[in-house]
Design an enzyme around this catalytic site. Structure first.
Site, short mmCIF file in Angstrom:
data_model
loop_
_atom_site.label_atom_id
_atom_site.label_comp_id
_atom_site.label_asym_id
_atom_site.label_seq_id
_atom_site.Cartn_x
_atom_site.Cartn_y
_atom_site.Cartn_z
N HIS A 1 37.01 27.66 -7.19
CA HIS A 1 38.18 27.55 -6.31
C HIS A 1 37.91 28.04 -4.90
CE1 HIS A 1 38.04 31.59 -7.88
NE2 HIS A 1 38.81 31.98 -6.89
N ASP A 2 36.80 28.75 -4.68
CA ASP A 2 36.47 29.29 -3.36
C ASP A 2 35.33 28.55 -2.68
OD1 ASP A 2 38.36 31.32 -3.29
OD2 ASP A 2 37.04 32.79 -4.23
N ASP B 1 51.30 23.27 -13.07
CA ASP B 1 51.96 24.28 -13.90
C ASP B 1 51.35 24.31 -15.29
OD1 ASP B 1 53.23 22.03 -15.25
OD2 ASP B 1 54.61 21.97 -13.54
N GLU C 1 32.98 38.62 -10.98
CA GLU C 1 32.67 38.08 -9.65
C GLU C 1 32.13 39.24 -8.84
OE1 GLU C 1 34.80 35.65 -5.99
OE2 GLU C 1 35.83 37.34 -6.91
N ASP D 1 42.11 35.12 -15.46
CA ASP D 1 41.60 35.77 -14.25
C ASP D 1 42.15 37.18 -14.21
OD1 ASP D 1 40.36 35.87 -11.61
OD2 ASP D 1 40.61 33.70 -11.62
N ASP E 1 37.90 39.28 -10.80
CA ASP E 1 37.83 39.00 -9.37
C ASP E 1 37.25 40.20 -8.61
OD1 ASP E 1 38.79 37.14 -7.16
OD2 ASP E 1 39.84 38.97 -6.59
#
Length: 558
Positions: free
Chosen positions: A331-332, A28, A255, A97, A198
């Site tokens: 993260h991907d 968090d 991205e 993001d 993104d």
């Protein structure tokens, strides 16, 4: 606007996995705030937060139901304001993001949109009639299955390139675009310092939404060749720049899956009309399966020749024209030390993590460090499909093992262990105590079992740890202009070497020679190094000259 981001290093935080402050098993904002001093110690300049917006969490926060609210699992706006204030007090900038190719199906825009064809929000999304009772076209979703979902309430299909709960926004509608710009300005006015966008190059869809080409074993066509870098994308981004970026001193990175050199030069051109830089993914595809239907799901390791050729292509092609973003992990993606390095032994893990860090941080561009990369966190290699949380991994297992019978379950578990996004999302390993100090509660994602030997506490206690090596690389970028502005060239004949990567960075004042052993072998290589050259950084404590030890990395300055 200044180009301060050229010397910057960006640290990506995946909030659900970074630090849990209230012991519910989910990271968090207060947890992140409590760890900002650690991030500052590393020496980075910018903290990029993966999505923290209100979301049903179908796709781990990339399905946003309210762009101007914090997801309750992460805290509230007061907690965000506290994080932003502390970051700025420490001299850290904060990058958000931005997910605007699609929203959640719970977003108020979509809730209105599905009420009927006469609703003012109907054209905020892409609705079409079916063809003879079937989908409007043959596109597949990136998360498997069709890219269309029939909505009984309004008797049409809507487009979702990702999960059915992630309907695509209709960027042809100027009201959509200006709603997005208003939201971005709201965050910038609050003090946010930038945006990571993104799949931003998917927002311009082709006129008429034509069918795509299907592979021999495919039920649906891959839409990426049709939606990536669409015919209005640069128009949309230039309009975004005029409405948002031109009003604030922001860092922006797009991205852009499927981007090529010529398109990247437009997105990140030094004229400053669109973005500062983009993420390209060519080097992330070098270890994909030999079977194109399986995509990235395989066990092939990228060759040094392929990796060097790709990195060199982007270094040379963007030089003087546009700016590179430099990354291994996010993260991907799986963990770099498991993917391009060697995690088979503790010694090789540390050496290869440092070697790969040197390779990346000595190139021209803005480097990104993903949480845990700076301590050499590895893939988790979960043994069962029941251990996986990510929708993409679970769908791939069911499709390729149970539906298409392309691979057996044992092999697919191996491929997931190498490439699943879960590898990046295991909780941050702070210490060797319960749940690695992440939470007292069972974490939402399984722990990587090696946290007792690979953790921050241990890294900070060891002067030769991966952490302090990253810290030194970051400090060198801040203090040596040649790393920012120097010309990149391969050492003569190095393009034919399948074991060693050697390149130079050179400006009017300084030359750097970077020598990297990509293997666990002892090698001999001779390079013309001036006698007064200084060994700037190395992952060994001494220099054996022409002898290269396993995964040895060294940078000479002269």
């Amino acid at each position: 606007m200044s180009n301060w981001w050229k010397k910057a290093v960006i640290y990506q935080v995946y909030p659900a996995s970074f630090q849990d402050s209230d012991n519910d098993g989910i990271g968090d904002l207060k947890g992140i705030t409590s760890r900002l001093d650690y991030i500052k110690k590393l020496g980075v300049d910018i903290v990029w937060l993966s999505p923290i917006y209100k979301s049903p969490q179908v796709d781990n926060g990339y399905d946003i139901s309210d762009y101007q609210a914090i997801n309750p699992t992460f805290g509230d706006m007061a907690a965000f304001d506290e994080l932003l204030h502390k970051a700025h007090t420490l001299g850290l900038k904060v990058m958000m993001d931005l997910v605007v190719n699609h929203t959640s199906d719970e977003h108020k825009w979509f809730q209105e949109s599905r009420k009927g064809k006469d609703n003012p929000y109907r054209d905020y999304y892409i609705w079409r009639d079916g063809r003879n009772g079937e989908d409007p076209n043959n596109w597949g979703s990136f998360f498997m299955g069709p890219a269309w979902k029939y909505d009984e309430e309004s008797d049409q299909y809507y487009l979702h390139l990702f999960a059915p709960q992630q309907p695509d926004l209709n960027w042809e509608n100027p009201n959509v675009r200006h709603s997005v710009y208003d939201m971005m300005n709201w965050w910038a006015d609050k003090g946010v310092d930038g945006f990571r966008m993104d799949v931003i190059n998917y927002i311009s869809k082709p006129d008429g939404l034509p069918d795509g080409e299907k592979g021999p074993h495919e039920k649906y066509a891959n839409p990426e060749p049709l939606v990536a870098n669409g015919h209005r994308i640069h128009e949309f981004l230039q309009e975004m720049h005029q409405n948002v970026m031109a009003k604030h001193d922001l860092v922006t990175v797009g991205e852009t899956p499927g981007v090529n050199i010529s398109e990247a030069q437009k997105y990140a051109n030094f004229d400053g009309k669109e973005l500062n830089m983009v993420f390209q993914f060519e080097h992330m595809g070098l270890d994909g399966s030999d079977n194109p239907t399986l995509g990235r799901w395989g066990d092939r390791k990228a060759s040094l020749k392929g990796l060097r050729a790709n990195l060199t292509k982007w270094q040379k092609a963007l030089a003087g024209k546009a700016w590179n973003s430099l990354y291994w992990d996010n993260h991907d993606q799986p963990r770099v030390v498991s993917r391009f390095g060697d995690d088979s032994t503790e010694q090789n893990r540390v050496l290869s993590a440092k070697m790969l860090a040197t390779m990346l941080h000595m190139q021209q561009g803005t480097p990104y460090v993903f949480e845990g990369e700076e301590i050499g966190m590895t893939n988790a290699y979960f043994p069962s499909i029941d251990d996986y949380v990510d929708i993409d991994a679970i769908n791939a297992y069911h499709q390729f093992v149970e539906e298409m019978h392309l691979v057996d379950s044992k092999d697919m578990i191996k491929y997931l262990g190498l490439h699943s996004r879960d590898n990046a999302r295991t909780p941050m390993q702070w210490n060797d105590q319960k749940n690695a100090g992440f939470s007292q509660h069972q974490p939402w994602e399984h722990m990587n079992p090696n946290y007792r030997s690979v953790n921050v506490e241990q890294a900070l206690a060891g002067p030769n740890s991966v952490f302090y090596y990253y810290q030194k690389l970051i400090d060198l970028r801040h203090t040596l202009p040649v790393i920012t502005d120097g010309v990149y060239n391969l050492v003569a004949d190095n393009e034919n070497d399948d074991k060693v990567y050697a390149f130079t960075r050179k400006n009017a004042d300084t030359t750097l020679l970077v020598v990297l052993n990509y293997t666990a072998e002892k090698l001999e290589r001779h390079y013309q190094i001036p006698v007064d050259a200084k060994l700037l950084i190395s992952n060994y404590t001494d220099d054996m000259g022409d002898s290269l030890r396993p995964y040895e990395a060294k940078v000479y300055q002269y």
